[in-house]
Scaffold this motif. Structure first.
Motif, mmCIF file in Angstrom:
data_model
loop_
_atom_site.group_PDB
_atom_site.id
_atom_site.type_symbol
_atom_site.label_atom_id
_atom_site.label_comp_id
_atom_site.label_asym_id
_atom_site.label_seq_id
_atom_site.Cartn_x
_atom_site.Cartn_y
_atom_site.Cartn_z
ATOM 1 N N GLY A 123 0.831 -1.202 0.000
ATOM 2 C CA GLY A 123 0.000 0.000 0.000
ATOM 3 C C GLY A 123 0.860 1.244 0.000
ATOM 4 O O GLY A 123 2.048 1.189 -0.317
ATOM 5 N N CYS A 124 0.244 2.384 0.344
ATOM 6 C CA CYS A 124 0.981 3.660 0.357
ATOM 7 C C CYS A 124 0.253 4.614 1.282
ATOM 8 O O CYS A 124 -0.975 4.637 1.286
ATOM 9 C CB CYS A 124 1.049 4.229 -1.071
ATOM 10 S SG CYS A 124 2.115 5.672 -1.224
ATOM 11 N N THR A 125 0.996 5.399 2.063
ATOM 12 C CA THR A 125 0.318 6.372 2.940
ATOM 13 C C THR A 125 -0.132 7.583 2.161
ATOM 14 O O THR A 125 -0.967 8.351 2.629
ATOM 15 C CB THR A 125 1.254 6.947 4.029
ATOM 16 O OG1 THR A 125 2.503 7.255 3.448
ATOM 17 C CG2 THR A 125 1.382 6.027 5.202
ATOM 18 N N LEU A 126 0.464 7.791 1.003
ATOM 19 C CA LEU A 126 0.120 8.983 0.234
ATOM 20 C C LEU A 126 -1.109 8.670 -0.616
ATOM 21 O O LEU A 126 -1.425 7.512 -0.852
ATOM 22 C CB LEU A 126 1.318 9.400 -0.609
ATOM 23 C CG LEU A 126 2.532 9.701 0.284
ATOM 24 C CD1 LEU A 126 3.770 9.925 -0.537
ATOM 25 C CD2 LEU A 126 2.259 10.899 1.175
ATOM 26 N N THR A 127 -1.775 9.720 -1.029
ATOM 27 C CA THR A 127 -3.059 9.488 -1.690
ATOM 28 C C THR A 127 -3.127 10.280 -2.985
ATOM 29 O O THR A 127 -4.031 11.096 -3.166
ATOM 30 C CB THR A 127 -4.208 9.925 -0.754
ATOM 31 O OG1 THR A 127 -3.891 11.259 -0.276
ATOM 32 C CG2 THR A 127 -4.362 9.003 0.431
ATOM 33 N N CYS A 128 -2.155 10.074 -3.860
ATOM 34 C CA CYS A 128 -2.180 10.771 -5.139
ATOM 35 C C CYS A 128 -3.473 10.387 -5.844
ATOM 36 O O CYS A 128 -3.827 9.206 -5.897
ATOM 37 C CB CYS A 128 -0.965 10.402 -5.984
ATOM 38 S SG CYS A 128 0.571 10.758 -5.118
ATOM 39 N N ARG A 129 -4.164 11.385 -6.358
ATOM 40 C CA ARG A 129 -5.549 11.137 -6.788
ATOM 41 C C ARG A 129 -5.666 10.262 -8.020
ATOM 42 O O ARG A 129 -6.710 9.686 -8.282
ATOM 43 C CB ARG A 129 -6.263 12.472 -7.042
ATOM 44 C CG ARG A 129 -6.663 13.131 -5.753
ATOM 45 C CD ARG A 129 -7.783 14.103 -5.960
ATOM 46 N NE ARG A 129 -9.077 13.471 -6.232
ATOM 47 C CZ ARG A 129 -10.085 14.099 -6.811
ATOM 48 N NH1 ARG A 129 -9.963 15.339 -7.211
ATOM 49 N NH2 ARG A 129 -11.229 13.476 -7.013
ATOM 50 N N PHE A 130 -4.598 10.188 -8.796
ATOM 51 C CA PHE A 130 -4.666 9.433 -10.058
ATOM 52 C C PHE A 130 -4.128 8.016 -9.892
ATOM 53 O O PHE A 130 -4.053 7.258 -10.843
ATOM 54 C CB PHE A 130 -3.827 10.172 -11.120
ATOM 55 C CG PHE A 130 -2.464 10.515 -10.597
ATOM 56 C CD1 PHE A 130 -1.441 9.583 -10.659
ATOM 57 C CD2 PHE A 130 -2.223 11.736 -9.979
ATOM 58 C CE1 PHE A 130 -0.204 9.862 -10.124
ATOM 59 C CE2 PHE A 130 -0.988 12.019 -9.439
ATOM 60 C CZ PHE A 130 0.019 11.073 -9.515
ATOM 61 N N CYS A 131 -3.714 7.665 -8.665
ATOM 62 C CA CYS A 131 -2.984 6.412 -8.485
ATOM 63 C C CYS A 131 -3.825 5.366 -7.760
ATOM 64 O O CYS A 131 -4.391 5.635 -6.699
ATOM 65 C CB CYS A 131 -1.699 6.681 -7.708
ATOM 66 S SG CYS A 131 -0.803 5.169 -7.294
ATOM 67 N N HIS A 132 -3.876 4.208 -8.327
ATOM 68 C CA HIS A 132 -4.675 3.127 -7.753
ATOM 69 C C HIS A 132 -4.087 2.656 -6.426
ATOM 70 O O HIS A 132 -4.808 2.390 -5.469
ATOM 71 C CB HIS A 132 -4.713 1.959 -8.756
ATOM 72 C CG HIS A 132 -5.829 0.999 -8.511
ATOM 73 N ND1 HIS A 132 -5.784 -0.299 -8.945
ATOM 74 C CD2 HIS A 132 -7.016 1.142 -7.883
ATOM 75 C CE1 HIS A 132 -6.896 -0.907 -8.599
ATOM 76 N NE2 HIS A 132 -7.664 -0.059 -7.956
ATOM 77 N N THR A 133 -2.740 2.569 -6.380
ATOM 78 C CA THR A 133 -2.104 2.135 -5.134
ATOM 79 C C THR A 133 -2.496 3.071 -3.993
ATOM 80 O O THR A 133 -2.639 2.642 -2.851
ATOM 81 C CB THR A 133 -0.563 2.116 -5.275
ATOM 82 O OG1 THR A 133 -0.221 1.403 -6.453
ATOM 83 C CG2 THR A 133 0.095 1.461 -4.082
ATOM 84 N N GLY A 134 -2.673 4.359 -4.340
ATOM 85 C CA GLY A 134 -3.016 5.358 -3.327
ATOM 86 C C GLY A 134 -4.361 5.119 -2.669
ATOM 87 O O GLY A 134 -4.652 5.685 -1.613
ATOM 88 N N THR A 135 -5.196 4.289 -3.284
ATOM 89 C CA THR A 135 -6.499 4.006 -2.667
ATOM 90 C C THR A 135 -6.389 2.863 -1.664
ATOM 91 O O THR A 135 -7.342 2.519 -0.989
ATOM 92 C CB THR A 135 -7.559 3.613 -3.729
ATOM 93 O OG1 THR A 135 -7.162 2.382 -4.344
ATOM 94 C CG2 THR A 135 -7.704 4.677 -4.791
ATOM 95 N N GLY A 183 3.928 1.806 -3.295
ATOM 96 C CA GLY A 183 4.563 2.457 -2.150
ATOM 97 C C GLY A 183 5.450 3.627 -2.500
ATOM 98 O O GLY A 183 5.792 3.850 -3.658
ATOM 99 N N GLU A 184 5.788 4.407 -1.477
ATOM 100 C CA GLU A 184 6.675 5.555 -1.634
ATOM 101 C C GLU A 184 8.043 5.149 -1.064
ATOM 102 O O GLU A 184 8.213 5.044 0.158
ATOM 103 C CB GLU A 184 6.084 6.766 -0.880
ATOM 104 C CG GLU A 184 7.037 7.942 -0.718
ATOM 105 C CD GLU A 184 7.735 8.359 -2.003
ATOM 106 O OE1 GLU A 184 7.066 8.674 -2.992
ATOM 107 O OE2 GLU A 184 8.986 8.347 -2.018
ATOM 108 N N PRO A 185 9.020 4.911 -1.943
ATOM 109 C CA PRO A 185 10.305 4.382 -1.481
ATOM 110 C C PRO A 185 10.985 5.269 -0.432
ATOM 111 O O PRO A 185 11.666 4.763 0.452
ATOM 112 C CB PRO A 185 11.163 4.311 -2.742
ATOM 113 C CG PRO A 185 10.290 4.603 -3.886
ATOM 114 C CD PRO A 185 8.956 5.047 -3.405
#
Ligand code: SAH
Ligand code: SF4
Length: 385
Positions: A123-135, A183-185
């Motif tokens: 997953g990822c803590t960030l929530t870039c609006r265009f990114c599926h992982t961000g959801t 994820g955000e490396p």
């Protein structure tokens, strides 16, 4: 199934460990101080230059030590929970970690090279609006072994270990690694930094540092530090030229606005025309794709040795954006080109299996039918993909 591959919850695998961790594991197994360096080097080479899967093959390690090691440790790989092959040759792997968490890794073959897209977090803590992982909520950081383990497991699958037992001889199928999976490396920078050092170790996996790219959405303070630690190449997920829009697309921008981010980039160690930073720009219809945006982009990057990578937006179910029309992308690219930047438009790969940039999400195994439909629609819109 051979004995090294059976699940053994009480034993840990040596595969994916850093040199320091391997050394500690050998010390734990009773290898004395005097022999520790030599034994670590031997094991290192078996693990990472030759991809050994069985203790028996380690002929220069004494039988006794092999027996002790096999009682304590395994040579197990990450478990492949699922693998999907795209019509274009892209392969997407879903790996299950020992605690049951899932991550995705994508292999993209191209003429004369092959790129492995590696995940850094579940997953990822960030929530870039265009990114599926961000959801997908962040579950946890991956360990060093889980990051390196993705490369080892894919090398196994591609039979990409040197025929003569030497990793860096002959043609490799994985020639490049990009930290552009889930994820955000730079929110897992210690483990990612160590993992990249394992991948680039000349006596092991031997990937050149110039062929490893770290992608970040802009964790500014970590950028120069990570450059010092790893010496790899840098990509910045920029996507907008104004703070108001970037705040919306990449919410981390509120913390580290564009100018702060660019200042961190200017401090990237070794930055030069031979070692440029790649700026990634996802093309979103009616959002960030005007001629004025393109002109602002080149103006903004003046003075920074840069490449610009235009990425057609890859859709996913429920995404709030659409990909720019093909003519728009071409017009945008033309402005960027005229300003002296080679601006390759990244051709979407593996869309039919939801393996393209920003489509990764651990649950995507369940979404194959939906993603196929979207890929078809997109292919029609763009006349490609
Ligand atoms: N977290 C890191 C690395 C993973 S994302 C980062 O953000 O840089 C890898 C790349 O895919 C980034 O450039 C990201 O902006 C891009 N991306 C995310 N979602 C996308 C989508 N739906 N279509 C195209 N590119 C996307
Ligand atoms: Fe996370 Fe990168 Fe996706 Fe943003 S683009 S949500 S940072 S994985």
């Amino acid at each position: 199934m051979d004995e090294t591959q059976t699940q053994s919850p009480l034993k840990t695998s040596l595969v994916g460990l850093s040199r320091e961790q391997l050394r500690a594991a050998l010390a734990q197994a009773g290898v004395g101080e005097k022999q520790l360096r030599m034994r670590t080097n031997q094991l290192w080479s078996w693990l990472y230059a030759r991809g050994a899967t069985k203790w028996e093959t380690m002929t220069d390690v004494s039988k006794d030590l092999r027996a002790t090691l096999s009682e304590l440790y395994t040579l197990e790989r990450l478990e492949v929970a699922d693998a999907q092959f795209s019509d274009d040759g892209t392969r997407k792997y879903l790996f299950r970690m020992t605690d049951g968490q899932l991550v995705e890794t994508v292999y993209i073959p191209e003429v004369g090279r092959g790129t492995l897209c590696v995940s850094s977090q579940v997953g990822c803590t960030l929530t870039c609006r265009f990114c599926h992982t961000g959801t997908q909520k962040l579950v946890r950081n991956l360990t060093i072994a889980e990051i390196v383990g993705q490369m080892v497991a894919v090398r196994d699958d591609l039979q990409d270990w040197g025929e003569d037992g030497l990793s860096n001889s002959g043609r490799r199928k994985i020639t490049n690694v990009v930290m552009m999976g889930m994820g955000e490396p730079l929110y897992n920078s210690d483990n990612v930094g160590e993992a990249l050092n394992v991948m680039s170790d000349g006596e092991g996996l031997s990937l050149s540092r110039r062929r490893i790219t770290l992608s970040t959405s802009g964790v500014a303070p970590e950028i120069p530090l990570m450059g010092e630690k790893t010496g790899v190449m840098l990509a910045i997920s920029l996507h907008a030229v104004r703070d108001d829009l970037r705040n919306e697309l990449v919410p981390l921008n509120k913390k580290y606005p564009i100018e702060t981010l660019l200042e961190a980039c200017r401090n990237w160690p070794g930055l030069s025309n031979a070692k440029r930073i790649t700026f990634e720009y996802v093309m979103l219809k009616g959002v960030n794709d005007t001629d004025a945006d393109a002109r602002d982009l080149v103006r903004m990057l003046a003075g920074i040795p840069a490449k610009i990578n235009l990425i057609p937006f890859n859709p996913w179910p429920g995404a709030p954006y659409e990909c720019s029309e093909w003519e728009r992308i071409e017009a945008f690219a033309e402005i960027v080109n005229r300003a002296g930047y080679a601006s390759p438009v990244r051709s979407p790969r593996g869309r039919d299996i939801m393996a393209a940039c920003g489509q990764l999400k651990s649950s995507s195994v369940k979404e194959t039918a939906a993603s196929k439909k979207i890929a078809e629609l997109q292919a029609r819109n763009l006349g490609r993909g």
